[in-house]
Design a protein around this motif. Structure first.
Motif, PDB file in Angstrom:
ATOM      1  N   LEU A  64       0.827  -1.199   0.000  1.00 43.96           N
ATOM      2  CA  LEU A  64       0.000   0.000   0.000  1.00 43.96           C
ATOM      3  C   LEU A  64       0.864   1.252   0.000  1.00 43.96           C
TER       4      LEU A  64
ATOM      5  N   HIS B 267      -3.790   8.369  -2.327  1.00 44.75           N
ATOM      6  CA  HIS B 267      -5.206   8.005  -2.248  1.00 44.75           C
ATOM      7  C   HIS B 267      -5.701   8.393  -0.861  1.00 44.75           C
TER       8      HIS B 267
ATOM      9  N   ALA C 221      -7.990   7.283   1.018  1.00 44.84           N
ATOM     10  CA  ALA C 221      -8.356   6.178   1.905  1.00 44.84           C
ATOM     11  C   ALA C 221      -7.154   5.597   2.625  1.00 44.84           C
ATOM     12  N   ALA C 222      -5.947   5.877   2.141  1.00 47.83           N
ATOM     13  CA  ALA C 222      -4.765   5.270   2.750  1.00 47.83           C
ATOM     14  C   ALA C 222      -4.490   5.807   4.148  1.00 47.83           C
TER      15      ALA C 222
ATOM     16  N   ILE D 208      -7.217  -1.077  -1.469  1.00 45.78           N
ATOM     17  CA  ILE D 208      -6.777   0.197  -2.047  1.00 45.78           C
ATOM     18  C   ILE D 208      -5.719  -0.044  -3.123  1.00 45.78           C
TER      19      ILE D 208
ATOM     20  N   LEU E 108     -13.036   2.651  -4.990  1.00 46.19           N
ATOM     21  CA  LEU E 108     -13.348   1.557  -4.090  1.00 46.19           C
ATOM     22  C   LEU E 108     -14.813   1.171  -4.227  1.00 46.19           C
TER      23      LEU E 108
ATOM     24  N   GLU F 167     -15.225  -2.624  -0.107  1.00 48.46           N
ATOM     25  CA  GLU F 167     -13.891  -2.085   0.161  1.00 48.46           C
ATOM     26  C   GLU F 167     -13.966  -0.811   0.996  1.00 48.46           C
ATOM     27  N   GLN F 168     -14.933   0.038   0.686  1.00 49.74           N
ATOM     28  CA  GLN F 168     -15.086   1.275   1.449  1.00 49.74           C
ATOM     29  C   GLN F 168     -15.509   0.983   2.883  1.00 49.74           C
TER      30      GLN F 168
ATOM     31  N   VAL G  96     -12.376   0.164   4.808  1.00 49.61           N
ATOM     32  CA  VAL G  96     -11.614   1.385   5.071  1.00 49.61           C
ATOM     33  C   VAL G  96     -12.294   2.197   6.178  1.00 49.61           C
TER      34      VAL G  96
END
Length: 298
Positions: free
Chosen positions: A138, A147, A149-150, A271, A281, A285-286, A289
């Motif tokens: 990642l 990104h 979301a990271a 991600i 995403l 996946e979201q 996160v």
């Protein structure tokens, strides 16, 4: 020659039983594993750099526990194009479309595994190392393509204890663990109606048994595993005298850290894959996160 045609030639050289297709079926073809099936035989090319002595210990463990793990056809790995190759009987995998996933069966097998006497030279289970590798991937991906979301995922990772990040030894007592438990690691053997058995020994080893319960626990906490399925899984494990959680009472003090680590691992991989495919995403996946964003800061 790449590993796929070499492995195809390898499995064909072992002989094609009468009545079976002459062309092997590709069950998996990834950088870390290529798996082919021909008739009732499956061959696997393990990840580059796999330690032969450690793989042998893992194969010997599977052979010694045929009531829990699918036993290999031989405990000796062969070398092919700088990859280690193992041979297995074919087992019928879990049908992803089945209305009732076998959560109780996998939990019962886990309890048996965790109570088994390990091979004296078995290495540590690789669960934390796999999570750390996902986070490393990642970081490399977002260095090139940032990104949003990271950030919560990396913050959640930093808040985990060092052992869960593969930066310190796992706390004891170390028990026999699968290391990468999910429903894809379950097959029926003899196929198609035999008893359930666990497969994939690449991460098998000594460690914290709660790690093997962490993926379904994380899915439940994220709202991705229905409460009835989680209850079925947890109850079967407790009824099997599994040592990872108390027989009664709250299991979450034992499951919290591994479940958070598996949530981070899942989010990190999600991600990374989304960036590689240049897509947003998806909903699942979201959700993973978002679960990382809700985790305590330390």
């Amino acid at each position: 020659m790449t590993i796929l045609p070499a492995l195809t030639a390898h499995i064909r050289a072992a002989g094609t039983p009468a009545g079976t297709p002459t062309a092997p079926a590709t069950l998996a073809d990834r950088p870390d594993a290529t798996v082919l099936r021909l008739g009732d035989t499956v061959v696997k090319a393990h990840a580059p750099g796999t330690d032969p002595a450690r793989l042998t210990r893992r194969l010997e463990t599977a052979a010694a526990l045929p009531g829990v793990l699918l036993p290999p056809l031989t405990t000796t790995a062969e070398e092919l194009h700088d990859r280690l190759i193992t041979s297995w009987p074919y087992g019928t995998p879990v049908d992803p479309h089945t209305p009732a996933a076998p959560w109780a069966a996998v939990a019962t097998l886990l309890a048996l595994l965790h109570r088994s006497t390990p091979h004296p030279a078995l290495p540590p289970m690789r669960g934390p190392a796999k999570a750390a590798r996902a986070v490393t991937r990642l970081r490399a991906a977002v260095y090139a393509h940032p990104h949003p979301a990271a950030r919560p995922v990396l913050h959640a990772w930093a808040a985990l204890p060092a052992w869960a990040r593969a930066e310190a030894p796992m706390p004891g007592p170390a028990l026999l663990c699968h290391g990468d438990l999910h429903l894809g690691q379950l097959v029926r053997h003899p196929a198609p109606d035999g008893p359930w058995r666990l497969i994939d020994v690449d991460d098998l080893g000594l460690g914290v048994p709660a790690w093997d319960l962490a993926r379904p626990a994380a899915w439940y906490a994220c709202g991705l595993l229905p409460p009835d399925d989680w209850t079925r899984f947890l109850t079967a494990y407790q009824e099997g005298n599994g040592p990872a959680v108390p027989a009664t009472g709250d299991p979450w003090p034992a499951l919290d850290v591994p479940a958070r680590a598996l949530t981070v691992q899942t989010a990190a991989l999600a991600i990374t894959k989304a960036l590689a495919a240049d897509r947003p995403l998806d909903e699942i996946e979201q959700a993973v996160v978002d679960a990382c964003a809700r985790m305590p800061a330390g």
